[in-house]
Design an enzyme around this catalytic site. Structure first.
Site, PDB file in Angstrom:
ATOM      1  N   LYS A  35       0.814  -1.216   0.000  1.00 11.56           N
ATOM      2  CA  LYS A  35       0.000   0.000   0.000  1.00 11.56           C
ATOM      3  C   LYS A  35       0.852   1.272   0.000  1.00 11.56           C
ATOM      4  O   LYS A  35       0.463   2.270  -0.626  1.00 11.56           O
ATOM      5  CB  LYS A  35      -0.943   0.014   1.197  1.00 11.56           C
ATOM      6  CG  LYS A  35      -0.290   0.122   2.561  1.00 11.56           C
ATOM      7  CD  LYS A  35      -1.317   0.145   3.674  1.00 11.56           C
ATOM      8  CE  LYS A  35      -0.659   0.226   5.036  1.00 11.56           C
ATOM      9  NZ  LYS A  35       0.110   1.449   5.231  1.00 11.56           N
ATOM     10  N   THR A  36       2.001   1.254   0.676  1.00  8.04           N
ATOM     11  CA  THR A  36       2.845   2.456   0.692  1.00  8.04           C
ATOM     12  C   THR A  36       3.366   2.758  -0.705  1.00  8.04           C
ATOM     13  O   THR A  36       3.415   3.919  -1.127  1.00  8.04           O
ATOM     14  CB  THR A  36       4.020   2.271   1.673  1.00  8.04           C
ATOM     15  OG1 THR A  36       3.507   1.964   2.973  1.00  8.04           O
ATOM     16  CG2 THR A  36       4.850   3.534   1.747  1.00  8.04           C
ATOM     17  N   ASP A 219      -3.628   7.508   4.307  1.00 10.25           N
ATOM     18  CA  ASP A 219      -3.196   6.150   4.617  1.00 10.25           C
ATOM     19  C   ASP A 219      -3.903   5.668   5.884  1.00 10.25           C
ATOM     20  O   ASP A 219      -4.321   6.468   6.728  1.00 10.25           O
ATOM     21  CB  ASP A 219      -1.678   6.140   4.838  1.00 10.25           C
ATOM     22  CG  ASP A 219      -1.107   4.742   4.886  1.00 10.25           C
ATOM     23  OD1 ASP A 219      -1.809   3.796   4.507  1.00 10.25           O
ATOM     24  OD2 ASP A 219       0.058   4.604   5.314  1.00 10.25           O
ATOM     25  N   GLU A 220      -4.045   4.340   6.042  1.00 13.41           N
ATOM     26  CA  GLU A 220      -4.634   3.722   7.246  1.00 13.41           C
ATOM     27  C   GLU A 220      -5.984   4.329   7.599  1.00 13.41           C
ATOM     28  O   GLU A 220      -6.269   4.650   8.757  1.00 13.41           O
ATOM     29  CB  GLU A 220      -3.667   3.856   8.439  1.00 13.41           C
ATOM     30  CG  GLU A 220      -2.289   3.273   8.201  1.00 13.41           C
ATOM     31  CD  GLU A 220      -2.254   1.756   8.262  1.00 13.41           C
ATOM     32  OE1 GLU A 220      -3.325   1.132   8.314  1.00 13.41           O
ATOM     33  OE2 GLU A 220      -1.139   1.195   8.231  1.00 13.41           O
ATOM     34  N   GLN A 250      -8.048  -4.790   9.398  1.00  9.29           N
ATOM     35  CA  GLN A 250      -6.976  -4.434  10.332  1.00  9.29           C
ATOM     36  C   GLN A 250      -7.369  -3.256  11.231  1.00  9.29           C
ATOM     37  O   GLN A 250      -6.507  -2.566  11.765  1.00  9.29           O
ATOM     38  CB  GLN A 250      -5.689  -4.095   9.576  1.00  9.29           C
ATOM     39  CG  GLN A 250      -5.088  -5.282   8.839  1.00  9.29           C
ATOM     40  CD  GLN A 250      -3.707  -4.987   8.303  1.00  9.29           C
ATOM     41  OE1 GLN A 250      -2.733  -4.896   9.040  1.00  9.29           O
ATOM     42  NE2 GLN A 250      -3.607  -4.828   6.995  1.00  9.29           N
ATOM     43  N   ARG A 607       1.576 -10.889  10.545  1.00  7.54           N
ATOM     44  CA  ARG A 607       2.915 -10.341  10.810  1.00  7.54           C
ATOM     45  C   ARG A 607       3.999 -11.339  10.409  1.00  7.54           C
ATOM     46  O   ARG A 607       5.159 -10.969  10.246  1.00  7.54           O
ATOM     47  CB  ARG A 607       3.103 -10.011  12.299  1.00  7.54           C
ATOM     48  CG  ARG A 607       2.173  -8.995  12.919  1.00  7.54           C
ATOM     49  CD  ARG A 607       2.059  -7.729  12.128  1.00  7.54           C
ATOM     50  NE  ARG A 607       0.918  -7.800  11.217  1.00  7.54           N
ATOM     51  CZ  ARG A 607       0.728  -6.979  10.183  1.00  7.54           C
ATOM     52  NH1 ARG A 607       1.619  -6.058   9.906  1.00  7.54           N
ATOM     53  NH2 ARG A 607      -0.350  -7.087   9.426  1.00  7.54           N
TER      54      ARG A 607
END
Length: 720
Positions: A35-36, A219-220, A250, A607
Site C-alpha cells: 500500500k505504501t 493512509d490507514e 486491520q 505479521r
C-alpha cells in the site's frame, strides 16, 4: 511522457489503483500488499501525469515515521524536494496549520503542546480547585473523558451539565479549557478540534486550503476517528480528488475511538467512489495467508477481500498445548534457540506477541535465565523519560512563562524549598485571579506577609533563576541553551546525585537530549515565523505522543498484538491463545468487540513471513489467580489441514522412540499405552511424553476427563 518507472514495478491491481481516474477512490489494501508503494506512486502520478504540483497535494498518515517514509519516496520518484507538499500526521498537520493561523484560532503565537502526562497534571490541578473527589472521579477517567469528547467534536457547552453522571465531568472539562487558555497550551485532541473549528469559522481560510489541496491522499483510513473524518471531509470539500487506502480487516483501535465504519461512511458520503482491492501479498507464505483468510471470513459486514501469494506454501501453522505459562515460555525459548542454530536466524527475526502486557513477565524471566537479549517493544520512549520531560519543562517555561503545567513540574525539581503549601497558595491565587501560576508567583512575592519569609524567598529564587536563564540563553544556539539550562538549573547535578543504578543512564539521556537538539537545529525545516525553541518543543511533544520505537538491536522482540501492527518478522509466536485472554473476556460483553478481537488475531497472523507458532496453556496464573484454560476459538476457526500440533523436544509415534522410553523410565517408568490412575482425573491410558527431568510431561487420555498433559514431577499417577 515516460512513466515506466512509475508503473513497471507494480502488479496489475497496484497499477490500476495508481492510474485510477481523478475523483474518489477507496483502495482496500490487504496486509503486505504494497500500500505504501501505491500511495507514493499515486502522488507521483498526479504530478507527472495529471498536471498537479506538490503544492496541490495533501498526504496524511498516522505516524511520523510513516510520513517521513512517504515524503522520502515521493521526493525520490519526482526527483525534487517535496517542501511544497503537506505530508504528515493528522496532529502534525493540524499543528502546522494552527501555527500559521494562530490568530484566527484564538491562540497565542507561542502556544505549547501538552503531552499526556502534562495534561493529566493539569486535569488534576483543576479537579483540586473544584474540590472534585478523586476517589469517585479518577484523574485518568476525566482525562479520557475530555479527550473522547474532543474526538467527538464536543465542547463543554454541548454537554448536559445537569446530568448526575455527565455534569461533574463537564464542569471539570470547562474549567480545564479555561486553564489551558490562560496558560496558552493545547493538548493533542485540541489540535484536531481547534483546526476544524478554525476552518469552519473562517470560510475564506477554508476556501484557500480547498483551492490549494486539489488532491488528498490518506493512509490507514480504517484508524480514523470522528474528528479526523470531519477534518478530512472539511478540507477535501465537494470537489477534491480523494484517494484513501485502508483495510477494514486491520481495524483494531476501536478502544481509542477509531471507527471502522468510516470506510463505509466514505462510500455513502461520496457517490461514485471507485473501490479497488490489493490482495496479492508479498510477505507471508500461502499457509499463513490461508489461515488468516479463514479466520477473518467469520466477521460480518466486511468490504471483502482475500489475500493470496504466488510464493511458497510454507510450513504448517504450529500449535503447542502447554501445561502452564512456564511450560509455554520454555517451549518458545527452546524452539527459538533451535531455529537460530539450525537456520542461522538472527534473534531479531523472532517476535513474541501477546494480548496483555502482563504476559511478558514470564517470557522476560525465561529469556534472562538463558541470557538471551530481548526488548519489550513500546516501553518508555526517549521524550517520555522523566529527566527529559524535566529538562523540556524548563525550556517550555523559559519560552512561555504562562505555561502552568511546565512550572508545576519543575518548581521544586531539584528541591529548592518550595513545598506543597506554597504551591497550593499559587493555585488558589491563580484560580481566584484567573491568571497563570507564574503571574500568581510574581504577585505573591510582592505582597508582604502572604507567604512565610522562607517560602517567599524560595519562590523569589525560582523566579529569578528562570529570568536569569532566559537572559543568558536567549541568543545562544539551541544545544548551548540546553547545556546552560541543565547546569544552572541544577538538573544535571540532581540526576548525578541519584544513588540508583539508573543514574548513569539518566545522565546519558540528558547528553542525548543535547545531541537531539543539535540534529534538530541542523536538519529540521522550521515554519516561517516560528523560533527554533518552539519548533523543537513541538517536535518533542509530537514524538512523545506518537509512540515510535527506536532502532532495534539484535534481540528477541516482545510486544502486544496492538503494538505489532505495521511490523513483520520471519518467525512469529502468538502466545496465550485461550478463551478469556485472547479473545479477551470483555469482548463477549460489548457489541462489536469480538470481531475486533478477531481482527487483532488476523493482524498477528499476518505479521509472520515464514513461520507462525501458536501456543495456549491448560493452566495459567495471571493477574494473581490461577485459571484453567480453554483453547481460543481463534485456533478452532483455522482450517485443520493447515495445523500441526507440535511437541517441545520431539514427537513420539507408535511408542517406538528410544528417547521417549528413556523419558518414561524417568517418569516413574510409565510406558506408552499403559493404563494408569490419577487421584483427580480417574483412569486413563498414557498417550505421549516429552522432555526429561522435572520439566518432563506426560499425556494421558482419561476415560472421563479426556486428554491431559501432566508435568512428570506432579503427575501423581499410579499403575492399575
Amino acid at each position: 511522457m515516460d512513466v515506466s518507472d512509475l508503473i513497471d514495478p507494480l502488479n496489475a491491481a497496484q497499477r490500476e489503483a495508481v492510474t485510477a481516474p481523478l475523483g474518489r477512490a477507496l483502495v482496500l489494501a490487504g496486509a503486505g500488499s504494497g500500500k505504501t508503494r501505491v500511495l507514493t506512486h499515486r502522488a507521483a502520478w498526479l504530478v507527472r501525469v495529471e498536471g498537479a504540483t506538490p503544492f496541490n497535494l495533501l498526504a496524511v498518515t498516522f505516524t511520523n515515521k510513516a510520513a517521513a517514509e512517504m515524503r522520502g519516496r515521493i521526493e525520490h520518484l519526482l526527483d525534487l524536494s517535496s517542501s511544497g507538499m503537506w505530508v504528515g500526521t493528522f496532529h502534525g498537520l493540524s499543528h502546522r496549520l494552527l501555527r500559521m493561523h494562530w490568530q484566527e484560532a484564538g491562540l497565542p503565537q507561542s502556544f505549547q503542546i501538552l503531552d499526556s502526562e502534562d495534561q493529566r497534571r493539569l486535569v488534576k490541578r483543576v479537579m483540586r480547585d473544584l474540590k472534585v473527589d478523586e476517589n469517585r472521579w479518577p484523574v485518568r477517567q476525566l482525562q479520557g473523558f475530555i479527550n473522547a469528547r474532543k474526538d467527538a467534536g464536543e465542547r463543554p457547552d454541548d454537554l448536559d451539565i445537569s446530568d448526575p453522571y455527565m455534569g461533574p465531568m463537564a464542569q471539570v472539562y470547562k474549567a480545564y479549557e479555561s486553564a489551558c487558555q490562560i496558560a496558552g497550551v493545547v493538548d493533542f485532541a485540541e489540535l484536531m478540534l481547534r483546526t476544524v473549528e478554525t476552518l469552519q469559522n473562517h470560510l475564506e481560510l477554508l476556501s484557500h486550503y480547498r483551492r490549494r489541496f486539489r488532491h488528498v491522499l490518506v493512509d490507514e483510513f480504517q484508524d480514523t476517528n470522528g474528528i479526523q473524518y470531519q477534518w478530512l471531509k472539511l478540507l477535501a470539500g465537494p470537489e477534491a480528488d480523494v484517494f484513501i487506502v485502508g483495510d477494514d480487516d486491520q481495524s483494531i483501535y476501536g478502544w481509542r475511538g477509531a471507527r471502522v465504519e468510516n470506510l463505509q461512511r466514505f462510500r455513502e458520503d461520496y457517490a461514485n467512489t471507485q473501490v479497488l482491492r490489493l490482495e496479492q501479498n508479498y510477505r507471508s507464505t500461502s499457509n499463513i495467508l490461508e489461515a488468516a483468510n479463514a479466520l477473518i471470513s467469520r466477521n460480518s459486514d466486511r468490504l471483502g477481500k482475500k489475500l493470496w501469494t504466488d510464493g511458497a506454501e510454507g510450513e504448517p501453522i504450529a500449535v503447542y498445548a502447554a501445561f502452564n505459562e512456564q511450560d509455554e515460555a520454555r517451549f518458545v525459548i527452546e524452539r527459538l534457540l533451535r531455529m537460530t542454530e539450525d537456520q542461522g536466524l538472527a534473534r531479531s527475526d523472532f517476535a513474541i506477541l501477546y494480548r496483555s502486557n502482563a504476559q511478558s513477565r514470564t517470557f522476560e524471566e525465561a529469556l534472562l535465565a538463558r541470557r538471551i537479549p530481548y526488548r519489550v517493544y513500546g516501553g518508555l520512549r526517549f521524550f517520555e523519560r522523566a529527566e527529559i520531560k524535566d529538562a523540556l519543562a524548563y525550556l517550555r517555561l523559559i519560552s512561555n512563562r504562562d505555561d502552568s503545567a511546565a512550572l508545576e513540574r519543575i518548581i521544586n525539581t531539584p528541591t529548592r524549598g518550595i513545598g506543597t503549601r506554597t504551591i497550593e497558595a499559587l493555585r488558589l491565587t491563580a484560580r481566584n485571579e484567573e491568571i497563570s501560576l507564574w503571574a500568581a508567583a510574581q504577585r505573591l512575592v510582592q505582597q508582604a506577609g502572604v507567604l512565610p519569609a522562607r517560602a517567599a524567598n524560595a519562590l523569589r529564587g525560582f523566579i529569578d533563576l528562570i529570568e536569569q536563564l532566559a537572559a543568558e540563553i536567549e541568543a545562544a544556539p539551541l544545544p548551548d541553551q540546553l547545556e546552560v539550562m541543565l547546569q544552572k538549573s541544577g538538573l544535571r547535578g540532581h540526576v548525578a546525585k541519584d544513588q540508583s543504578e539508573r543514574a548513569q543512564d539518566r545522565l546519558e539521556n540528558l547528553d542525548e537530549l543535547i545531541t537531539a537538539a543539535r540534529s534538530f537545529e541542523q536538519d529540521a525545516t522550521i515554519e516561517e515565523g516560528m523560533d527554533v525553541v518552539t519548533a523543537f518543543l513541538s517536535h518533542a511533544a509530537l514524538e512523545a505522543g506518537e509512540g515510535q520505537a527506536g532502532e532495534w538491536e539484535d534481540c528477541v522482540q516482545l510486544m502486544t498484538l496492538h503494538s505489532a501492527k505495521g511490523l513483520e518478522f520471519p518467525i512469529v509466536f502468538i502466545v496465550g491463545l485461550e478463551e478469556g485472554l485472547f479473545p479477551h473476556r470483555m469482548s463477549t460483553e460489548e457489541p462489536g468487540r469480538l470481531e475486533e478481537e478477531r481482527r487483532l488475531a488476523y493482524v498477528g497472523i499476518t505479521r509472520a513471513r515464514q513461520q507462525l507458532i501458536l501456543t495456549h496453556a491448560e493452566r495459567r496464573r495471571l493477574h494473581g489467580r490461577d485459571d484453567l484454560g480453554i483453547p481460543s476459538r481463534f485456533i478452532r476457526e483455522l482450517p485443520p489441514e493447515l495445523i500441526e500440533e507440535v511437541r517441545a523436544r520431539f514427537s513420539v509415534s507408535n511408542g517406538a522412540s528410544a528417547m521417549a522410553n528413556s523419558w518414561a523410565s524417568e517418569a516413574n517408568e510409565f510406558s506408552l499405552g499403559e493404563r494408569v490412575q490419577h487421584s483427580r482425573f480417574g483412569e486413563g491410558i498414557v498417550l505421549d511424553c516429552e522432555g526429561s527431568g522435572p520439566s518432563a510431561r506426560i499425556q494421558v487420555n482419561f476415560d472421563d476427563a479426556g486428554a491431559k498433559w501432566l508435568v512428570a514431577a506432579y503427575a501423581k499417577l499410579e499403575r492399575i
